[in-house]
Write an enzyme that holds these catalytic residues in place. Structure first.
Site, short mmCIF file in Angstrom:
data_model
loop_
_atom_site.label_atom_id
_atom_site.label_comp_id
_atom_site.label_asym_id
_atom_site.label_seq_id
_atom_site.Cartn_x
_atom_site.Cartn_y
_atom_site.Cartn_z
N TYR A 93 51.86 33.54 31.33
CA TYR A 93 51.38 33.91 32.66
C TYR A 93 50.69 32.70 33.28
O TYR A 93 49.75 32.15 32.70
CB TYR A 93 50.41 35.07 32.47
CG TYR A 93 49.84 35.75 33.68
CD1 TYR A 93 50.53 36.76 34.33
CD2 TYR A 93 48.56 35.43 34.13
CE1 TYR A 93 49.97 37.43 35.40
CE2 TYR A 93 47.99 36.09 35.21
CZ TYR A 93 48.71 37.09 35.84
OH TYR A 93 48.15 37.75 36.90
N GLN A 106 42.84 24.49 40.58
CA GLN A 106 42.95 24.56 39.13
C GLN A 106 44.15 25.40 38.76
O GLN A 106 44.42 26.43 39.39
CB GLN A 106 41.68 25.18 38.54
CG GLN A 106 41.66 25.26 37.02
CD GLN A 106 40.33 25.76 36.48
OE1 GLN A 106 39.29 25.45 37.02
NE2 GLN A 106 40.38 26.53 35.41
N HIS A 155 40.60 41.75 37.29
CA HIS A 155 39.71 40.64 37.57
C HIS A 155 39.53 40.50 39.07
O HIS A 155 40.50 40.54 39.83
CB HIS A 155 40.26 39.36 36.97
CG HIS A 155 40.36 39.42 35.48
ND1 HIS A 155 41.22 38.63 34.75
CD2 HIS A 155 39.70 40.18 34.57
CE1 HIS A 155 41.09 38.90 33.46
NE2 HIS A 155 40.18 39.84 33.32
#
Length: 196
Positions: free
Chosen positions: A125, A47, A62
């Site tokens: 980004y 993805q 994250h």
């Protein structure tokens, strides 16, 4: 294209210079065979994601169950990679990179490492990941955890609610954290180098 190891295991810098002529410019963004050779395993991406951030936005840390391939396509951002893996020789350490749309760097981040970025100016980004997104297993670490000793550009970034309330690393791992910059003496270029 050049793939370089860093002081944090599983974190690689991929450099690919722009080739310019009278028409404009071209650059290779990745080559699977070079990355697999340098890293010792294939990296497959399932993805691709893109975010736009205003200046002063901080996203992270994250900590997700997938590999990531990061790039700033426009603008500038300070990207910080943290090693939260107990038992790692660089546990609690971090590396900082200033990435920009004009630069030649991407960061390849193995599953298990945490990432954050601070938009130094409005930026775009790109974030390719090895698994399709799910909320299962998504975790994070407090961006301002004092044990990590990260030198951010400011003290009051624009944050999401989730990023505002991630726990400190010590509360996740149950281990004492002695943060700071990872030492670069173990870093170096990989054998897989090929200028295009």
């Amino acid at each position: 294209m050049n793939v370089e190891r860093t002081a944090i295991g599983g974190l690689f810098v991929v450099r690919s210079p722009w080739i310019e002529d009278r028409r404009g410019a071209f650059r290779e963004t990745y080559r699977q065979s070079l990355i697999a050779e340098a890293c010792g395993r294939p990296y497959d991406f399932a993805q691709g994601n893109v975010s736009r951030s205003a200046a002063g936005v901080l996203r992270g840390f994250h900590l997700e169950p997938w590999d990531k391939f990061l790039q700033v396509a426009a603008g500038r951002a300070l990207v910080v990679i943290l090693d939260p893996r107990p038992g790692s020789p660089t546990f609690g350490k971090h590396l900082r990179f200033e990435l920009s749309g004009e630069g030649d760097q991407r960061l390849l981040i193995s599953e298990g490492l945490a990432n954050a970025f601070w938009a130094l100016e409005p930026c775009v980004y790109l974030n390719d990941v090895s698994r399709e997104f799910t909320r299962d297993g998504r975790r994070g670490v407090a961006w301002d955890d004092p044990d990590l000793r990260i030198d951010w550009p400011g003290k009051d970034p624009i944050l999401s609610d989730a990023d505002r309330f991630w726990p400190r690393l010590a509360s996740i791992t149950g281990l004492a954290v002695s943060g700071g910059l990872a030492r670069q003496e173990n870093a170096g270029s990989s054998p897989a180098e090929n200028a295009r």
